[in-house]
Design a protein around this motif. Structure first.
Motif, short mmCIF file in Angstrom:
data_model
loop_
_atom_site.label_atom_id
_atom_site.label_comp_id
_atom_site.label_asym_id
_atom_site.label_seq_id
_atom_site.Cartn_x
_atom_site.Cartn_y
_atom_site.Cartn_z
N UNK A 1 0.81 -1.20 0.00
CA UNK A 1 0.00 0.00 0.00
C UNK A 1 0.85 1.26 0.00
N UNK A 2 2.11 1.15 0.51
CA UNK A 2 2.99 2.32 0.55
C UNK A 2 3.61 2.60 -0.82
N UNK A 3 3.76 1.54 -1.63
CA UNK A 3 4.35 1.74 -2.95
C UNK A 3 3.37 2.41 -3.91
N UNK A 4 2.08 2.23 -3.68
CA UNK A 4 1.08 2.83 -4.55
C UNK A 4 0.85 1.98 -5.78
N UNK A 5 -0.24 2.22 -6.49
CA UNK A 5 -0.56 1.42 -7.66
C UNK A 5 0.34 1.74 -8.85
N UNK A 6 0.55 0.76 -9.71
CA UNK A 6 1.30 1.00 -10.95
C UNK A 6 0.42 1.71 -11.97
N UNK A 7 -0.87 1.43 -11.92
CA UNK A 7 -1.82 2.03 -12.87
C UNK A 7 -3.02 2.53 -12.08
#
Length: 474
Positions: free
Chosen positions: A111-117
């Motif tokens: 969740x910390x990396x965030x979505x790729x799209x």
């Protein structure tokens, strides 16, 4: 005569707050080293931060210049700071000396990396913000602003903006408004608070709402002790014939959010008749009314009866939610109450942003931007439809060609697994069920709400490819 702190700070450096606690144990030099080391360790001084010159910090702390120089030198030797001729003394990029960190690698939670799209609804393409045109309007507004602009703001909003909006909304959305009936706010949520919150609330519940909508808005109303009653939806929009003893109804008549259909003309007339007969009021959320692609945009419901409709709009979809600029076009009887709820001074919306938006609208820049984005988003939607036709022809795009999102109808029972698979693959989107009113019937179609406006142009193709990978097979 000794220099004052104010004069010296203005001449020779930036402020740095340090407390030399325990100076008696080891002297001021040791106390300064401890204070600087702790400021770096705690990240109060981030890596790369430029520290004040020796003389400046010595004057602020009341210590000798050599004390600061010695402390800096020791922390440079330890690896906390770096010093380069002509560049001053800075916090080291490592932020901690070698060996002080754990060598166990830390995994970043998903969740910390965030979505790729990012295909979530509700956000325009941030890379398309008209920076040059907005800057030109802001510069003109600032240069021409009278001095009183820099005092307390009028809670109704700047006259320049209310006048520009009255002209624009009449021309582009069919709204019947005078500047005196427009109150500037920070967006739709702020408008709801002004109308329903507090002991002197302008409106009271129960409030009828569409059975699908933003949960955030329902939570805001619940916090104001407003009971919401869901109206069912069909291909003609909200079934306004279900209205009973409610005092008000909240609708998205131009483009139902999120299911995507417009309110049928017969139902537009019917809900106005209900408001007249019951003494009720209609709240019109015109959140993306300018963006219709298959025909000219349908005019605002407010035009049918300005004394029974509160028209609410903002620039969140057309420009950017970061601007926090919206408006209410109010029936005359509500203006005084809304201004009282807002307070004696503008506390929400930047007056300078209001003046910039007034210039942006009056100069024609807003129209040009909307037309440009209308073409871009139409192309985005067309690409989405084409991708589905090629890769998942069993998945239907429902609703009219409008707005910044589309609803994809899924095979029954597949929505939860598709949303989960999308999250696993780094594709951020919402399931249709997330927008259903808690009291609405649970037997609703499965679907995805896909925001095709959110990705930057260069990233949109990859986002569509990723979406195709998570859709259920036919």
């Amino acid at each position: 005569m000794a220099e004052s702190w104010v004069n010296s700070a203005e001449r020779i450096g930036a402020d740095l707050h340090l407390e030399l606690s325990g100076a008696e144990a080891g002297g001021r030099r040791a106390a300064l080293i401890r204070a600087l080391r702790e400021a770096v360790r705690s990240r109060r001084l981030a890596p790369g931060t430029l520290l004040p010159p020796y003389r400046s910090l010595a004057a602020d702390l009341g210590v000798a210049r050599n004390t600061v120089a010695d402390a800096y030198a020791e922390l440079v030797a330890e690896g906390w700071l770096t010093a380069r001729q002509g560049s001053g003394t800075r916090v080291a990029e490592r932020a901690e000396p070698s060996g002080s960190r754990s060598r166990v690698p830390k995994k970043t939670p998903p969740h910390a990396r965030g979505p790729r799209h990012d295909l979530r609804q509700g956000t325009p393409d941030a890379s398309s913000f008209p920076r040059a045109a907005w800057l030109a309007s802001y510069r003109r507004a600032l240069q021409q602003a009278p001095n009183e602009v820099f005092g307390p703001g009028d809670p109704a909003g700047r006259r320049e903006l209310r006048g520009a909006l009255a002209e624009y909304l009449a021309r582009a959305r069919g709204v019947r408004a005078e500047p005196e009936r427009i109150v500037i706010c920070s967006g739709f949520a702020h408008a709801l608070r002004l109308l329903f919150a507090g002991p002197g609330a302008v409106l009271r519940g129960p409030l009828a709402v569409e059975s699908y909508g933003l949960g955030f808005h329902r939570e805001l109303l619940a916090a104001a002790s407003v009971r919401t009653v869901p109206l069912s939806l069909d291909e003609d929009g909200a079934r306004v014939g279900e209205l009973d003893r409610e005092r008000a109804v909240l609708l998205t008549p131009a483009h139902q959010f999120p299911t995507g259909g417009p309110l049928h003309p017969s139902r537009r007339a019917a809900v106005v008749d209900w408001a007249r007969a019951r003494g009720g009021v209609i709240l019109e959320d015109d959140y993306d009314g300018e963006f219709r692609y298959d025909r000219r945009p349908v005019g605002a419901l407010q035009g049918l009866d300005p004394e029974r409709v509160v028209h609410i709009g903002s620039v969140s979809k057309s420009l950017s939610p970061a601007l926090r600029l919206g408006w209410m076009v109010l029936p005359e009887r509500y203006v005084e109450g809304v201004l009282a709820a807002k307070g004696e001074r503008e506390a929400w919306v930047s007056v300078l942003d209001q003046l910039a938006l007034a210039d942006f609208v009056a100069s024609g820049s807003y129209d040009r931007h909307v037309r440009r984005m209308r073409q871009r988003y139409r192309g985005r939607r067309d690409r989405l439809v084409a991708t589905l036709a090629a890769r998942a022809p069993h998945v239907e795009v429902t609703g009219i060609a409008a707005g910044l999102h589309a609803v994809l109808r899924l095979p029954p029972g597949t929505e939860p697994s598709v949303v989960k698979a999308a999250a696993w693959q780094g594709v951020a989107l919402d399931g249709l069920a997330a927008f259903r009113h808690p009291q609405a019937p649970a037997s609703a179609p499965d679907g995805l709400v896909v925001g095709y406006a959110t990705p930057a142009e260069h990233a949109y193709g990859a986002a569509l490819d990723a979406l195709g990978e998570v859709l259920p097979p036919g």
